[in-house]
Design a protein around this motif. Structure first.
Motif, short mmCIF file in Angstrom:
data_model
loop_
_atom_site.label_atom_id
_atom_site.label_comp_id
_atom_site.label_asym_id
_atom_site.label_seq_id
_atom_site.Cartn_x
_atom_site.Cartn_y
_atom_site.Cartn_z
N LEU A 128 0.84 -1.20 0.00
CA LEU A 128 0.00 0.00 0.00
C LEU A 128 0.87 1.25 0.00
CD1 LEU A 128 -2.66 1.63 0.53
CD2 LEU A 128 -2.35 1.10 2.97
N GLY A 129 0.42 2.26 -0.73
CA GLY A 129 1.08 3.55 -0.68
C GLY A 129 1.81 3.90 -1.95
N GLY A 130 1.22 4.80 -2.74
CA GLY A 130 1.90 5.28 -3.93
C GLY A 130 1.91 4.32 -5.10
N VAL A 131 1.10 3.27 -5.05
CA VAL A 131 1.04 2.31 -6.16
C VAL A 131 0.10 2.88 -7.23
CG1 VAL A 131 0.52 -0.04 -6.87
CG2 VAL A 131 1.42 0.39 -4.57
N GLU A 132 0.66 3.31 -8.34
CA GLU A 132 -0.14 3.98 -9.36
C GLU A 132 0.10 3.46 -10.78
OE1 GLU A 132 0.53 8.17 -9.07
OE2 GLU A 132 -0.53 8.35 -7.15
N VAL A 152 3.11 -2.09 -9.71
CA VAL A 152 2.41 -3.33 -9.38
C VAL A 152 3.34 -4.51 -9.56
CG1 VAL A 152 0.53 -4.87 -10.05
CG2 VAL A 152 0.14 -2.40 -9.96
N THR A 153 4.04 -4.55 -10.67
CA THR A 153 4.97 -5.65 -10.95
C THR A 153 6.04 -5.74 -9.88
OG1 THR A 153 4.60 -5.46 -13.33
CG2 THR A 153 6.61 -6.57 -12.63
N ALA A 154 6.59 -4.60 -9.47
CA ALA A 154 7.64 -4.58 -8.46
C ALA A 154 7.14 -5.14 -7.13
CB ALA A 154 8.17 -3.17 -8.28
N CYS A 155 5.90 -4.82 -6.77
CA CYS A 155 5.32 -5.33 -5.52
C CYS A 155 5.13 -6.83 -5.58
CB CYS A 155 4.00 -4.62 -5.23
SG CYS A 155 4.17 -2.87 -4.81
N VAL A 156 4.65 -7.33 -6.70
CA VAL A 156 4.46 -8.78 -6.86
C VAL A 156 5.81 -9.48 -6.79
CG1 VAL A 156 3.74 -10.60 -8.44
CG2 VAL A 156 2.33 -8.54 -8.16
N GLN A 157 6.80 -8.94 -7.47
CA GLN A 157 8.12 -9.55 -7.46
C GLN A 157 8.74 -9.53 -6.07
OE1 GLN A 157 10.14 -7.33 -10.54
NE2 GLN A 157 9.38 -8.68 -12.17
N ALA A 158 8.32 -8.59 -5.24
CA ALA A 158 8.80 -8.53 -3.85
C ALA A 158 8.05 -9.51 -2.95
CB ALA A 158 8.67 -7.11 -3.30
N GLY A 159 7.00 -10.14 -3.47
CA GLY A 159 6.28 -11.16 -2.70
C GLY A 159 4.92 -10.77 -2.19
N ALA A 160 4.43 -9.57 -2.52
CA ALA A 160 3.11 -9.16 -2.06
C ALA A 160 2.03 -9.99 -2.75
CB ALA A 160 2.88 -7.68 -2.35
N THR A 161 0.96 -10.30 -2.02
CA THR A 161 -0.15 -11.04 -2.61
C THR A 161 -1.08 -10.13 -3.39
OG1 THR A 161 -1.52 -10.82 -0.63
CG2 THR A 161 -0.12 -12.75 -0.78
N GLY A 162 -0.88 -8.83 -3.26
CA GLY A 162 -1.71 -7.87 -3.98
C GLY A 162 -1.25 -6.47 -3.67
N VAL A 163 -1.91 -5.50 -4.32
CA VAL A 163 -1.61 -4.09 -4.09
C VAL A 163 -2.88 -3.38 -3.67
CG1 VAL A 163 0.37 -4.01 -5.63
CG2 VAL A 163 -1.91 -3.59 -6.55
N ALA A 164 -2.80 -2.58 -2.65
CA ALA A 164 -3.93 -1.78 -2.19
C ALA A 164 -3.79 -0.39 -2.78
CB ALA A 164 -3.97 -1.73 -0.66
N VAL A 165 -4.81 0.04 -3.52
CA VAL A 165 -4.72 1.27 -4.30
C VAL A 165 -5.84 2.22 -3.88
CG1 VAL A 165 -4.76 2.26 -6.61
CG2 VAL A 165 -3.74 0.00 -6.24
N LEU A 166 -5.48 3.47 -3.63
CA LEU A 166 -6.48 4.49 -3.32
C LEU A 166 -6.46 5.59 -4.38
CD1 LEU A 166 -7.28 5.97 0.18
CD2 LEU A 166 -7.32 7.37 -1.87
N GLY A 167 -5.44 6.43 -4.37
CA GLY A 167 -5.42 7.61 -5.22
C GLY A 167 -5.54 7.33 -6.69
N ALA A 168 -4.83 6.31 -7.19
CA ALA A 168 -4.83 6.05 -8.62
C ALA A 168 -6.21 5.73 -9.15
CB ALA A 168 -3.87 4.90 -8.94
N LEU A 169 -7.05 5.13 -8.32
CA LEU A 169 -8.41 4.78 -8.76
C LEU A 169 -9.43 5.82 -8.35
CD1 LEU A 169 -8.28 0.95 -8.27
CD2 LEU A 169 -8.86 2.12 -10.38
N MET A 170 -9.28 6.40 -7.18
CA MET A 170 -10.24 7.42 -6.76
C MET A 170 -10.12 8.67 -7.64
SD MET A 170 -12.16 6.32 -4.20
CE MET A 170 -12.26 4.87 -5.26
#
Length: 244
Positions: free
Chosen positions: A148-152, A157-175
Motif C-alpha cells: 500500500l502507498g503510492g502504487v499507481e 504493481v509488478t515490483a510489488c508482486v516480485q517482492a512477494g506481495a499477494t496484492g496491491v492496495a490502491v487508493l489515489g490512482a483509482l479514486m
C-alpha cells in the motif's frame, strides 16, 4: 484472502460519486474493496456498505470495512493501534508499517504494509519502504501482505508482486481516475502478468493457483466471502509461516 488490486475508498478525493468509482473499478477487474469513510455517521456508512456490496455481488467480490464494526458483513480491516486481540470475523486484516507491528499479529488473516512509495494521500508519511523494504517484511511476515502507498503504475504493481506481495492496495490512482474502469483494468492486467499462474493439483484434489512471486496459494473458485450476503461461504484459511 485479498489479492490482486484491492481498492481503498475515499469519497473526498474521488472524481466521481463513490458508488460510480467503485462500479468502474469492478468493471475493470477489481474484486476486493475496503470501505473507509470513517467520518460518516454509522447509519450513513452502513447504507454505503450495503450499496457497495450490491455492486460487488454480481462478480462475487468482497467488501472489507475499515474498523472493528463490519457494518452487517463479516470482513474488517483494523488499524495498527488496535484493537488487540482482534475481533473474531470471517476475514480480519490489519494495517502495519514495520516489523514491530507485524510481530504483534495474532489471528489476523492478512495485513497491509505502507508506504511503499511516497503518496499524495498522505504526503510526508513514511519513510517509504520501497520494493526492497517490502521484500524484507514479506520474508518475515506470519501472514500474506498487501503493498500500500503510492502504487499507481503497472511497473509499480509488478515490483510489488516480485517482492512477494499477494496484492496491491490502491487508493489515489483509482479514486482520482477519470476512467476508473480503464485504470483498474490496466493495473489488474499488470498484476496477472506478474504472477504467472501455474495450475497445480493439491492432495485434496482441489485445483489451485501457485504463483511465482506469491507464496500463498490462491483458490480459483471465487473469493472467500460473498459480497451479496456479507458473510463467508468457506472461512479464510489460517495463514502459515510462509505467508502478510
Amino acid at each position: 484472502m485479498p489479492s490482486g488490486v484491492v481498492v481503498l475508498t475515499d469519497r473526498l478525493v474521488a472524481r466521481a460519486r463513490l458508488d460510480r468509482a467503485i462500479a468502474g473499478a469492478v468493471a475493470g477487474g477489481v474484486r476486493w474493496v475496503v470501505l473507509r469513510e470513517k467520518d460518516l455517521p454509522r447509519a450513513e456508512r452502513a447504507a454505503l456498505a450495503a450499496e457497495l456490496r450490491a455492486i460487488l455481488a454480481d462478480v462475487d467480490g468482497t467488501l472489507i470495512v475499515a474498523g472493528p464494526d463490519p457494518l452487517g458483513g463479516d470482513a474488517v480491516h483494523l488499524p495498527a493501534a488496535g484493537p488487540y486481540p482482534p475481533p473474531t470475523h470471517g476475514l480480519v486484516g490489519r494495517s502495519c508499517h514495520h516489523q514491530t507491528e507485524l510481530n504483534r499479529l495474532t489471528t489476523e488473516h492478512y495485513a497491509t504494509v505502507s508506504p511503499i512509495w511516497p503518496t499524495r494521500t498522505k504526503p510526508g508519511y513514511g519513510p517509504p519502504l520501497g520494493p526492497d523494504g517490502l521484500r524484507k517484511l514479506v520474508d518475515s511476515s506470519p501472514v500474506p501482505l498487501l503493498a500500500l502507498g503510492g502504487v499507481e503504475t503497472p511497473d509499480q504493481v509488478t515490483a510489488c508482486v516480485q517482492a512477494g506481495a499477494t496484492g496491491v492496495a490502491v487508493l489515489g490512482a483509482l479514486m482520482r481516475a477519470t476512467n476508473p474502469a480503464e485504470t483498474a483494468a490496466t493495473l489488474t492486467s499488470a498484476f496477472k502478468e506478474a504472477v504467472t499462474p501455474v495450475l497445480t493439483q493439491t492432495r485434496r484434489g482441489v485445483t489451485q493457483v501457485s504463483t511465482s512471486g506469491l507464496r500463498p496459494t490462491v483458490p480459483t473458485q471465487g473469493s472467500s466471502l460473498t459480497a451479496r450476503s456479507g458473510h463467508g461461504r468457506p472461512q479464510p484459511q489460517t495463514a502459515t509461516k510462509e505467508e502478510k
